[in-house]
Design a protein around this motif. Structure first.
Motif, mmCIF file in Angstrom:
data_model
loop_
_atom_site.group_PDB
_atom_site.id
_atom_site.type_symbol
_atom_site.label_atom_id
_atom_site.label_comp_id
_atom_site.label_asym_id
_atom_site.label_seq_id
_atom_site.Cartn_x
_atom_site.Cartn_y
_atom_site.Cartn_z
ATOM 1 N N GLU A 60 0.814 -1.135 0.555
ATOM 2 C CA GLU A 60 -0.044 0.000 -0.136
ATOM 3 C C GLU A 60 1.022 1.333 -0.579
ATOM 4 O O GLU A 60 1.111 2.161 1.174
ATOM 5 C CB GLU A 60 -1.107 0.283 1.244
ATOM 6 C CG GLU A 60 -1.419 -1.221 1.312
ATOM 7 C CD GLU A 60 -2.594 -1.552 2.490
ATOM 8 O OE1 GLU A 60 -2.602 -0.945 3.256
ATOM 9 O OE2 GLU A 60 -3.629 -2.170 2.535
ATOM 10 N N ASN A 61 1.890 1.645 -0.909
ATOM 11 C CA ASN A 61 2.376 2.877 -1.130
ATOM 12 C C ASN A 61 2.031 3.825 -0.667
ATOM 13 O O ASN A 61 2.612 4.977 -0.782
ATOM 14 C CB ASN A 61 3.164 2.217 -3.070
ATOM 15 C CG ASN A 61 3.806 0.655 -2.731
ATOM 16 O OD1 ASN A 61 4.534 0.904 -1.871
ATOM 17 N ND2 ASN A 61 3.615 0.437 -3.524
ATOM 18 N N ASP A 62 0.332 4.298 -1.506
ATOM 19 C CA ASP A 62 0.097 5.455 -1.349
ATOM 20 C C ASP A 62 -0.485 5.965 -0.088
ATOM 21 O O ASP A 62 0.210 7.157 0.600
ATOM 22 C CB ASP A 62 -0.897 5.700 -1.989
ATOM 23 C CG ASP A 62 -1.000 5.747 -3.555
ATOM 24 O OD1 ASP A 62 0.011 6.109 -4.412
ATOM 25 O OD2 ASP A 62 -1.207 4.881 -4.495
ATOM 26 N N ARG A 63 -0.721 4.876 0.921
ATOM 27 C CA ARG A 63 -0.957 4.820 2.437
ATOM 28 C C ARG A 63 0.485 5.305 2.975
ATOM 29 O O ARG A 63 1.344 5.757 3.476
ATOM 30 C CB ARG A 63 -1.319 3.996 2.529
ATOM 31 C CG ARG A 63 -1.317 3.762 4.341
ATOM 32 C CD ARG A 63 -2.241 2.935 4.858
ATOM 33 N NE ARG A 63 -1.099 2.040 6.061
ATOM 34 C CZ ARG A 63 -1.154 0.661 5.865
ATOM 35 N NH1 ARG A 63 -2.445 -0.206 5.802
ATOM 36 N NH2 ARG A 63 -0.567 0.793 6.274
ATOM 37 N N ALA A 64 1.590 4.730 2.412
ATOM 38 C CA ALA A 64 3.290 4.621 3.412
ATOM 39 C C ALA A 64 3.294 6.030 2.848
ATOM 40 O O ALA A 64 3.762 6.291 3.504
ATOM 41 C CB ALA A 64 4.116 3.170 2.535
ATOM 42 N N ILE A 65 2.927 6.739 1.692
ATOM 43 C CA ILE A 65 3.980 7.560 1.289
ATOM 44 C C ILE A 65 3.399 8.343 2.623
ATOM 45 O O ILE A 65 3.796 9.718 2.786
ATOM 46 C CB ILE A 65 3.654 7.978 -0.090
ATOM 47 C CG1 ILE A 65 4.623 7.408 -0.937
ATOM 48 C CG2 ILE A 65 3.888 10.147 -0.784
ATOM 49 C CD1 ILE A 65 3.788 7.113 -2.312
ATOM 50 N N ALA A 66 1.599 8.884 2.602
ATOM 51 C CA ALA A 66 0.813 9.484 3.132
ATOM 52 C C ALA A 66 1.608 9.583 5.046
ATOM 53 O O ALA A 66 1.765 10.024 5.180
ATOM 54 C CB ALA A 66 -0.230 8.857 3.203
ATOM 55 N N GLU A 67 2.030 8.323 5.585
ATOM 56 C CA GLU A 67 2.129 8.139 6.354
ATOM 57 C C GLU A 67 3.480 8.345 6.699
ATOM 58 O O GLU A 67 4.149 9.239 7.854
ATOM 59 C CB GLU A 67 2.385 6.521 6.820
ATOM 60 C CG GLU A 67 1.021 5.707 7.226
ATOM 61 C CD GLU A 67 1.272 4.718 7.662
ATOM 62 O OE1 GLU A 67 -0.225 4.008 7.907
ATOM 63 O OE2 GLU A 67 2.704 3.713 7.593
ATOM 64 N N LEU A 68 4.588 8.105 5.898
ATOM 65 C CA LEU A 68 5.698 8.916 5.775
ATOM 66 C C LEU A 68 6.081 10.279 5.662
ATOM 67 O O LEU A 68 7.233 11.143 6.657
ATOM 68 C CB LEU A 68 6.497 8.499 5.053
ATOM 69 C CG LEU A 68 7.146 7.098 4.958
ATOM 70 C CD1 LEU A 68 7.430 5.829 3.766
ATOM 71 C CD2 LEU A 68 8.111 6.751 5.947
ATOM 72 N N GLU A 69 4.897 11.362 4.996
ATOM 73 C CA GLU A 69 4.877 12.338 4.743
ATOM 74 C C GLU A 69 4.724 13.284 5.849
ATOM 75 O O GLU A 69 4.927 14.429 6.603
ATOM 76 C CB GLU A 69 3.867 12.905 3.530
ATOM 77 C CG GLU A 69 5.469 12.799 2.256
ATOM 78 C CD GLU A 69 3.606 12.475 1.230
ATOM 79 O OE1 GLU A 69 2.736 13.308 1.005
ATOM 80 O OE2 GLU A 69 4.828 13.220 0.653
ATOM 81 N N ARG A 70 3.350 12.636 6.596
ATOM 82 C CA ARG A 70 3.384 12.693 7.550
ATOM 83 C C ARG A 70 4.345 13.007 9.155
ATOM 84 O O ARG A 70 4.246 13.779 9.653
ATOM 85 C CB ARG A 70 1.869 12.131 8.453
ATOM 86 C CG ARG A 70 0.382 13.283 8.132
ATOM 87 C CD ARG A 70 -0.558 12.055 9.299
ATOM 88 N NE ARG A 70 -0.829 10.550 8.839
ATOM 89 C CZ ARG A 70 -1.261 10.030 8.112
ATOM 90 N NH1 ARG A 70 -1.861 10.758 7.118
ATOM 91 N NH2 ARG A 70 -1.123 8.524 8.407
ATOM 92 N N ALA A 71 4.907 12.241 8.542
ATOM 93 C CA ALA A 71 6.051 12.398 10.046
ATOM 94 C C ALA A 71 7.189 12.547 9.565
ATOM 95 O O ALA A 71 8.125 13.301 10.798
ATOM 96 C CB ALA A 71 6.533 10.781 9.953
ATOM 97 N N ALA A 72 6.592 13.559 8.792
ATOM 98 C CA ALA A 72 8.364 14.665 8.855
ATOM 99 C C ALA A 72 7.884 16.021 9.725
ATOM 100 O O ALA A 72 8.884 16.037 10.228
ATOM 101 C CB ALA A 72 7.946 15.198 7.798
ATOM 102 N N ALA A 73 6.808 16.002 10.003
ATOM 103 C CA ALA A 73 6.202 16.695 11.334
ATOM 104 C C ALA A 73 7.650 16.742 12.683
ATOM 105 O O ALA A 73 7.836 17.827 12.709
ATOM 106 C CB ALA A 73 5.168 17.639 11.717
ATOM 107 N N GLN A 74 8.057 15.236 12.863
ATOM 108 C CA GLN A 74 8.471 14.909 13.751
ATOM 109 C C GLN A 74 10.377 14.331 13.480
ATOM 110 O O GLN A 74 10.804 14.531 14.731
ATOM 111 C CB GLN A 74 8.045 13.671 14.876
ATOM 112 C CG GLN A 74 6.485 14.234 15.752
ATOM 113 C CD GLN A 74 5.467 13.768 14.513
ATOM 114 O OE1 GLN A 74 5.505 12.900 13.410
ATOM 115 N NE2 GLN A 74 4.761 14.397 14.234
#
Length: 147
Positions: A60-74
Motif C-alpha cells: 500500500e505505497n500511497d498509504r505509506a507515502i501519506a504516513e511518511l510525509e505526515r511523520a516529517a513534522a517529527q
C-alpha cells in the motif's frame, strides 16, 4: 518490486541481526554460537506508521507515502524515514522525488545503523547510497561491507 529489500524495519539500534559468535568461558579454543531473536515485522524505536513499514510491506505505497510525509513534522531529517519515503516514491513511479529524498538521506548530518527488513544491520548512508544505485540502474555497492 523495486527496492523492496530496503524496506526498513527499525533504526537507531545496533543489535546483531542474525548470529553472533561469543567466546566459550569453559574452553578458550572453542566458541559458542548464540541465536539472536529475528527482526520483528514492525517498526522499532518509532511510533507506528512513522516509517510506513506495515503499509509498504502490504504493498500500500500511497498509504505509506501519506504516513511518511505526515511523520516529517517529527522526523524531518531522519534517514530511516527518508529512505523509506524514497523507496515508496520509486514504487509508485515518482522517480525524481525518490532520488531527491534518497539524496537527503545520504547527506543527512545524522546517521546511524538501520535494521533492514531482511535482518541486516547497515549504516543509513550506505543504505541510501545502495537504494540510489538501484534506482539509477547502477550496480549497487555491497551494503554490508560498503563496497
Amino acid at each position: 518490486m523495486l527496492l523492496s529489500m530496503f524496506l526498513l524495519v527499525a533504526a537507531q539500534a545496533t543489535p546483531a541481526a542474525a548470529m553472533q559468535t561469543v567466546p566459550d568461558q569453559a574452553a578458550s579454543a572453542q566458541t559458542a554460537t548464540v541465536q539472536i531473536e529475528p527482526v520483528p515485522a514492525q517498526e522499532i524505536n518509532y511510533k507506528e506508521g512513522q516509517l510506513g513499514f506495515a503499509a509498504m510491506r502490504a504493498g500500500e505505497n500511497d498509504r505509506a507515502i501519506a504516513e511518511l510525509e505526515r511523520a516529517a513534522a517529527q522526523l524531518p531529517n531522519d534517514p530511516a524515514r527518508l529512505i523509506n519515503l524514497g523507496n515508496a516514491y520509486a514504487r509508485v513511479g515518482r522517480f525524481e522525488e525518490a532520488r531527491a529524498t534518497l539524496r537527503l538521506a545520504v547527506s543527512a548530518q545524522e546517521h546511524f545503523d538501520l535494521i533492514l527488513a531482511d535482518g541486516r544491520v547497515v549504516d543509513s548512508r550506505q543504505a541510501a547510497i545502495y537504494a540510489l544505485d538501484r534506482l539509477d540502474g547502477r550496480t549497487p555497492t555491497n551494503v554490508a561491507s560498503g563496497r
